[in-house]
Design a protein around this motif. Structure first.
Motif, PDB file in Angstrom:
ATOM      1  N   HIS A  34      41.616  23.208  32.384  1.00 39.69           N
ATOM      2  CA  HIS A  34      42.016  23.474  33.762  1.00 39.69           C
ATOM      3  C   HIS A  34      43.151  22.542  34.179  1.00 39.69           C
ATOM      4  CE1 HIS A  34      41.678  23.116  38.218  1.00 39.69           C
ATOM      5  NE2 HIS A  34      41.468  24.414  38.140  1.00 39.69           N
ATOM      6  N   GLU A  44      30.590  28.391  24.300  1.00 42.14           N
ATOM      7  CA  GLU A  44      29.813  27.600  25.248  1.00 42.14           C
ATOM      8  C   GLU A  44      30.532  26.289  25.572  1.00 42.14           C
ATOM      9  OE1 GLU A  44      25.825  27.078  23.928  1.00 42.14           O
ATOM     10  OE2 GLU A  44      25.425  29.216  23.735  1.00 42.14           O
ATOM     11  N   PRO A  45      31.639  26.366  26.300  1.00 45.77           N
ATOM     12  CA  PRO A  45      32.387  25.138  26.626  1.00 45.77           C
ATOM     13  C   PRO A  45      31.627  24.259  27.609  1.00 45.77           C
ATOM     14  CG  PRO A  45      33.292  26.998  27.830  1.00 45.77           C
ATOM     15  CD  PRO A  45      32.268  27.562  26.892  1.00 45.77           C
ATOM     16  N   ARG A  87      37.221  28.998  32.246  1.00 44.73           N
ATOM     17  CA  ARG A  87      36.020  29.067  31.403  1.00 44.73           C
ATOM     18  C   ARG A  87      35.982  30.372  30.598  1.00 44.73           C
ATOM     19  NH1 ARG A  87      31.154  26.665  30.963  1.00 44.73           N
ATOM     20  NH2 ARG A  87      31.642  25.242  32.687  1.00 44.73           N
ATOM     21  N   ARG A 125      37.767  27.191  38.607  1.00 43.28           N
ATOM     22  CA  ARG A 125      37.763  26.971  37.161  1.00 43.28           C
ATOM     23  C   ARG A 125      37.139  28.121  36.384  1.00 43.28           C
ATOM     24  NH1 ARG A 125      36.208  20.499  36.589  1.00 43.28           N
ATOM     25  NH2 ARG A 125      37.879  19.740  37.963  1.00 43.28           N
ATOM     26  N   MET A 150      31.445  21.326  30.686  1.00 41.32           N
ATOM     27  CA  MET A 150      32.199  21.138  31.924  1.00 41.32           C
ATOM     28  C   MET A 150      33.434  20.294  31.675  1.00 41.32           C
ATOM     29  SD  MET A 150      29.169  20.560  34.759  1.00 41.32           S
ATOM     30  CE  MET A 150      30.386  20.337  36.055  1.00 41.32           C
ATOM     31  N   GLN A 201      35.991  30.822  26.595  1.00 40.68           N
ATOM     32  CA  GLN A 201      34.895  31.503  25.913  1.00 40.68           C
ATOM     33  C   GLN A 201      35.401  32.607  24.988  1.00 40.68           C
ATOM     34  OE1 GLN A 201      32.591  32.684  29.331  1.00 40.68           O
ATOM     35  NE2 GLN A 201      31.190  30.939  29.168  1.00 40.68           N
ATOM     36  N   VAL A 261      36.128  22.465  29.972  1.00 40.27           N
ATOM     37  CA  VAL A 261      36.738  23.361  30.960  1.00 40.27           C
ATOM     38  C   VAL A 261      37.690  22.577  31.862  1.00 40.27           C
ATOM     39  CG1 VAL A 261      36.291  24.841  32.965  1.00 40.27           C
ATOM     40  CG2 VAL A 261      34.823  24.998  30.953  1.00 40.27           C
TER      41      VAL A 261
END
Length: 296
Positions: free
Chosen positions: A268, A258-259, A205, A201, A261, A209, A264
């Motif tokens: 994904h 600042e994603p 990310r 992943r 989890m 970002q 993301v």
């Protein structure tokens, strides 16, 4: 080099082995050359001369590579042209107009198989993708191999580190990587394609970002370019098996420095679904109607 129509580039098969074989040797043969040279120096040369050979190889590991070398640029053009016509390669871009030359993209190319040979079809040295400049992210180990590190740097490869990834995107380069990486070779099965993606992943990310589009890419026929087994075997020259590469539609992303989890994971999942859909929609046209894609 090829014919373009409806977003499809077809590279005609080259009959000139005096051009295609040297291109393959330059692209893939440095590893075999180094192994053969080390074996020869170890077995047939006296210790002093053997150490001299190892010293020369070390020098080629340490010599800086000029990325802007005119010779290197011409060599990369030669390699890409004849690699694409050797198999030959068909490159299908679903929405060519969706790509902007002034935009950087993150391409997720699958599968790795024994070796992701067809990835060079996406580079700016090949000249088909409407991108100003590209970088291929490859294993850092490659850049410690004499001769290969020079050739691959000229082709646009760079070590796959987080720092290189981000700095390349910031400099306006589109980055092309194989998310599943070498690990996919350990999951290969006859009659299907393998993508080791569920735990990969990091590339998603970074795309989030930076707010850059994610692009799924799948290459049909690449797994048949080599004979293999577990552990995977490698032969110096791949078979002339046609490759059919499909570039999917960009997945547009909003910049999120600042994603979480969860964010993301959501993007994904979008990428994995898009890759599966790309595979399902094009496998028949690529000549692989009964082929299955397994995503681990």
């Amino acid at each position: 080099m090829g014919k373009v129509f409806n977003g499809v580039e077809e590279f005609s098969e080259s009959r000139n082995v005096f051009k295609t074989v040297p291109a393959l040797v330059l692209y893939l043969g440095a590893i075999h050359f180094n192994l053969a040279l080390i074996l020869w120096a170890t077995v047939f040369l006296p210790l002093s001369k053997g150490l001299l050979v190892f010293g020369l190889l070390l020098v080629f590991v340490l010599i800086p590579v000029d990325e802007n070398s005119i010779f290197g640029h011409k060599l990369s053009k030669y390699i890409c042209k004849h690699i694409c016509s050797y198999f030959p390669i068909t490159l299908h871009v679903e929405e060519a107009k969706a790509f902007r030359p002034d935009q950087a993209y993150v391409f997720g190319y699958e599968p790795h198989s024994v070796f992701p040979i067809g990835i060079v079809a996406l580079g700016d040295s090949t000249g088909f993708m409407p991108l100003a400049k590209t970088k291929f992210l490859a294993s850092s180990a490659v850049f410690y191999i004499p001769f290969l590190r020079h050739i691959w740097t000229w082709l646009g490869f760079t070590p796959v580190t987080k720092q290189n990834f981000i700095s390349s995107l910031e400099a306006g380069y589109s980055c092309i990587l194989v998310p599943g990486g070498v690990r996919e070779t350990f999951f290969m099965e006859p009659g299907c394609e393998i993508a080791f993606l569920k735990q990969r992943r990091g590339f998603v990310r970074i795309a989030l970002q930076m707010g850059l589009p994610l692009v799924p890419v799948f290459c049909f026929g690449q797994t048949k370019a080599y004979k293999w087994w577990k552990p995977p075997g490698r032969s110096p020259i791949p078979f002339k098996n046609p490759l059919y590469i499909v570039v999917g539609r960009p997945i547009e992303l909003e910049k999120n420095p600042e994603p979480t989890m969860e964010q993301v994971a959501k993007v994904h999942s979008q990428f994995v679904e898009a890759l599966q859909d790309l595979f399902d929609r094009h496998k028949a046209h690529a000549g692989y109607t009964n082929l299955e894609l397994k995503i681990f």
